[in-house]
Design a protein around this motif. Structure first.
Motif, mmCIF file in Angstrom:
data_model
loop_
_atom_site.group_PDB
_atom_site.id
_atom_site.type_symbol
_atom_site.label_atom_id
_atom_site.label_comp_id
_atom_site.label_asym_id
_atom_site.label_seq_id
_atom_site.Cartn_x
_atom_site.Cartn_y
_atom_site.Cartn_z
ATOM 1 N N MET A 3 0.843 -1.188 0.000
ATOM 2 C CA MET A 3 0.000 0.000 0.000
ATOM 3 C C MET A 3 0.882 1.243 0.000
ATOM 4 N N SER A 4 0.637 2.133 -0.959
ATOM 5 C CA SER A 4 1.526 3.274 -1.153
ATOM 6 C C SER A 4 0.759 4.442 -1.748
ATOM 7 N N LYS A 5 1.099 5.661 -1.287
ATOM 8 C CA LYS A 5 0.489 6.859 -1.851
ATOM 9 C C LYS A 5 0.783 6.964 -3.343
ATOM 10 N N SER A 6 2.034 6.662 -3.722
ATOM 11 C CA SER A 6 2.453 6.886 -5.100
ATOM 12 C C SER A 6 1.869 5.868 -6.071
ATOM 13 N N ARG A 7 1.430 4.715 -5.568
ATOM 14 C CA ARG A 7 0.900 3.668 -6.448
ATOM 15 C C ARG A 7 -0.601 3.769 -6.660
ATOM 16 N N GLY A 8 -1.250 4.668 -5.956
ATOM 17 C CA GLY A 8 -2.686 4.843 -6.140
ATOM 18 C C GLY A 8 -3.507 3.635 -5.720
ATOM 19 N N ASN A 9 -2.993 2.849 -4.775
ATOM 20 C CA ASN A 9 -3.682 1.625 -4.367
ATOM 21 C C ASN A 9 -4.084 1.652 -2.896
ATOM 22 N N ALA A 10 -4.110 2.855 -2.309
ATOM 23 C CA ALA A 10 -4.297 2.972 -0.867
ATOM 24 C C ALA A 10 -5.707 3.438 -0.521
ATOM 25 N N ILE A 11 -6.107 3.152 0.706
ATOM 26 C CA ILE A 11 -7.368 3.635 1.249
ATOM 27 C C ILE A 11 -7.031 4.738 2.236
ATOM 28 N N ALA A 12 -7.296 5.976 1.859
ATOM 29 C CA ALA A 12 -6.926 7.129 2.668
ATOM 30 C C ALA A 12 -7.763 7.193 3.935
ATOM 31 N N LEU A 13 -7.153 7.685 5.004
ATOM 32 C CA LEU A 13 -7.907 7.880 6.239
ATOM 33 C C LEU A 13 -9.058 8.839 6.019
ATOM 34 N N ALA A 14 -8.859 9.820 5.125
ATOM 35 C CA ALA A 14 -9.869 10.843 4.889
ATOM 36 C C ALA A 14 -10.910 10.445 3.850
ATOM 37 N N ALA A 15 -10.805 9.249 3.286
ATOM 38 C CA ALA A 15 -11.766 8.819 2.264
ATOM 39 C C ALA A 15 -13.166 8.712 2.863
ATOM 40 N N SER A 16 -14.169 8.892 2.031
ATOM 41 C CA SER A 16 -15.546 8.724 2.499
ATOM 42 C C SER A 16 -15.863 7.240 2.660
ATOM 43 N N ALA A 17 -16.960 6.952 3.344
ATOM 44 C CA ALA A 17 -17.377 5.558 3.525
ATOM 45 C C ALA A 17 -17.684 4.912 2.173
ATOM 46 N N ASP A 18 -18.336 5.653 1.283
ATOM 47 C CA ASP A 18 -18.658 5.108 -0.031
ATOM 48 C C ASP A 18 -17.395 4.842 -0.850
ATOM 49 N N GLU A 19 -16.451 5.772 -0.810
ATOM 50 C CA GLU A 19 -15.203 5.571 -1.550
ATOM 51 C C GLU A 19 -14.435 4.386 -1.000
ATOM 52 N N THR A 20 -14.428 4.245 0.320
ATOM 53 C CA THR A 20 -13.749 3.106 0.947
ATOM 54 C C THR A 20 -14.357 1.791 0.474
ATOM 55 N N ALA A 21 -15.683 1.713 0.479
ATOM 56 C CA ALA A 21 -16.356 0.484 0.036
ATOM 57 C C ALA A 21 -16.049 0.194 -1.433
ATOM 58 N N ARG A 22 -16.025 1.248 -2.254
ATOM 59 C CA ARG A 22 -15.730 1.051 -3.682
ATOM 60 C C ARG A 22 -14.311 0.527 -3.886
ATOM 61 N N LEU A 23 -13.364 1.085 -3.166
ATOM 62 C CA LEU A 23 -11.976 0.647 -3.305
ATOM 63 C C LEU A 23 -11.810 -0.806 -2.848
ATOM 64 N N ILE A 24 -12.470 -1.148 -1.757
ATOM 65 C CA ILE A 24 -12.340 -2.517 -1.246
ATOM 66 C C ILE A 24 -13.033 -3.508 -2.176
ATOM 67 N N ARG A 25 -14.153 -3.125 -2.773
ATOM 68 C CA ARG A 25 -14.817 -4.009 -3.743
ATOM 69 C C ARG A 25 -13.899 -4.322 -4.923
ATOM 70 N N GLY A 26 -13.058 -3.375 -5.298
ATOM 71 C CA GLY A 26 -12.150 -3.580 -6.424
ATOM 72 C C GLY A 26 -10.833 -4.214 -6.053
ATOM 73 N N ALA A 27 -10.649 -4.567 -4.784
ATOM 74 C CA ALA A 27 -9.369 -5.131 -4.339
ATOM 75 C C ALA A 27 -9.135 -6.509 -4.953
ATOM 76 N N LYS A 28 -7.876 -6.794 -5.237
ATOM 77 C CA LYS A 28 -7.490 -8.070 -5.833
ATOM 78 C C LYS A 28 -7.633 -9.195 -4.815
ATOM 79 N N THR A 29 -8.207 -10.327 -5.256
ATOM 80 C CA THR A 29 -8.262 -11.523 -4.415
ATOM 81 C C THR A 29 -7.722 -12.700 -5.219
ATOM 82 N N ASP A 30 -8.361 -13.863 -5.129
ATOM 83 C CA ASP A 30 -7.951 -15.009 -5.946
ATOM 84 C C ASP A 30 -9.183 -15.844 -6.286
ATOM 85 N N ALA A 31 -8.973 -16.970 -6.960
ATOM 86 C CA ALA A 31 -10.099 -17.758 -7.480
ATOM 87 C C ALA A 31 -10.703 -18.712 -6.461
ATOM 88 N N ASP A 32 -10.056 -18.911 -5.305
ATOM 89 C CA ASP A 32 -10.546 -19.859 -4.303
ATOM 90 C C ASP A 32 -11.666 -19.207 -3.486
#
Length: 366
Positions: free
Chosen positions: A235-264
């Motif tokens: 997780m890094s500011k420069s990589r654009g893959n972080a969840i900011a402390l100041a993010a809204s609840a909706d933005e946080t949920a959107r970012l987490i929905r798009g998080a990488k997982t796996d096929a299992d």
């Protein structure tokens, strides 16, 4: 000023397992000393104002700063605005980012009456220490520093500036200007700290008259687990893959929905073999104060969608009071400037006194 923590025997220069083991042992001993007598410690820590602080920062360092502050450790929190220029040509959006850092610090519980929050560029005497400190290190030592080598290799600049090359000596000035005797670091920062210890020792040997002017600061190693970003990398500011402390609840949920997982579909906590899924499980566990294995067992075969919903709810509930405080504080820009102004004044007084001591030790008072 708190005294030196212990003997100068600890050596943080090695990056091998032996050096790491010694640092871990010493860090554990320091934790015991903090619990016994927190007032003997002065800590220097901080951040570069290059963007919003995120969950990786919070669970990696920020909550530990509040813990140390509340225990009674004297804290100096540096906003390293000069160091923004180490790996970029200009410092973009600097005012916005500096004020954002202050807001985040206040929102998580940094108390400006207990901790000194200050900016690099506002403390001339701190930066003036760089000159005598550079005389105490060789070009080869600066070039061997693994963090500098890594930053140079990944620099976005076409040519590396002298500021990047001298960064370890500048960091030593950050630490020693307030005679800090304890620095919270990750293992990758141990070589930086060892150079600071070397500079302190060499100054004391060359210019000291009995008692050393500078302590040789100890490392307080973080045991915080690594949180991955939404793309599965650090997780890094420069990589654009972080969840900011100041993010809204909706933005946080959107970012987490798009998080990488796996096929299992079956959710388990296995950081080695399933790093992306396990990082999400861990994030939920940290926010809920539960064991990550229990979180994974509860979700079981419900799949990644249920995992992400669990994480979103846990993160948003955990951050809700922090975000509410931040929103309220953001309405008073004068308070932000006051915190910085008063912190800068306190840090300037400390730095001026240290520089006076340095000039006297070097016989350069005219």
């Amino acid at each position: 000023m708190p005294g030196v923590v212990g003997s100068a025997a600890a050596d943080y220069s090695s990056s091998d397992s032996l050096g790491t083991s010694a640092a871990q042992t010493r860090s554990a001993a320091v934790e015991d000393l903090i619990r016994q007598d927190p007032g003997r410690f002065r800590v220097l820590t901080g951040d570069r104002p290059t963007g919003q602080l995120h969950l990786g920062h919070y669970f990696g360092t920020l909550h530990n700063r509040v813990r140390l502050q509340d225990l009674g450790v004297e804290m100096f929190v540096l906003i390293a605005d000069y160091q923004v220029l180490t790996d970029r040509d200009v410092a973009d959006h600097l005012v916005e980012h500096v004020e954002g850092l202050v807001l985040d610090y206040l929102a998580i519980g940094i108390d400006p009456d207990q901790s000194t929050v200050f900016a690099h560029s506002a403390i001339p005497a701190l930066n003036q220490l760089l000159l005598p400190f550079l005389s105490l290190v060789s070009v080869a030592e600066l070039g061997r520093n693994p963090t500098v080598k890594d930053e140079i290799a990944h620099s976005r600049q076409s040519a590396v500036s002298g500021l990047m090359f001298t960064y370890p000596a500048h960091q030593a000035a950050d630490i020693l200007f307030c005679k800090a005797n304890l620095v919270p670091v990750g293992q990758d920062q141990l070589p930086h700290l060892e150079l600071t210890r070397s500079i302190a020792r060499r100054f004391n040997d060359r210019y000291g008259t009995g008692a050393g002017l500078f302590p040789e600061p100890d490392a307080l190693l973080s045991d915080a687990p690594l949180l991955l970003g939404t793309d599965g990398t650090k997780m890094s500011k420069s990589r654009g893959n972080a969840i900011a402390l100041a993010a809204s609840a909706d933005e946080t949920a959107r970012l987490i929905r798009g998080a990488k997982t796996d096929a299992d579909r079956h959710i388990t906590y296995d950081p080695v073999n399933r790093p992306e899924v396990s990082s999400l499980v861990l994030l939920a566990a940290l926010c809920l104060g539960r064991d990550p294995h229990q979180i994974a067992d509860d979700i079981g075969n419900a799949g990644a969608a249920t995992l992400k919903n669990t994480v979103s709810e846990a993160v948003n509930e955990y951050l809700a009071p922090i975000r509410a405080r931040r929103k309220q504080l953001a309405q008073d820009r004068g308070l932000i400037r006051q915190v910085l102004r008063e912190g800068n004044e306190r840090a300037t007084a400390v730095a001026d006194a240290t520089l006076t001591d340095v000039r006297a030790a070097m016989n350069s008072v005219y």
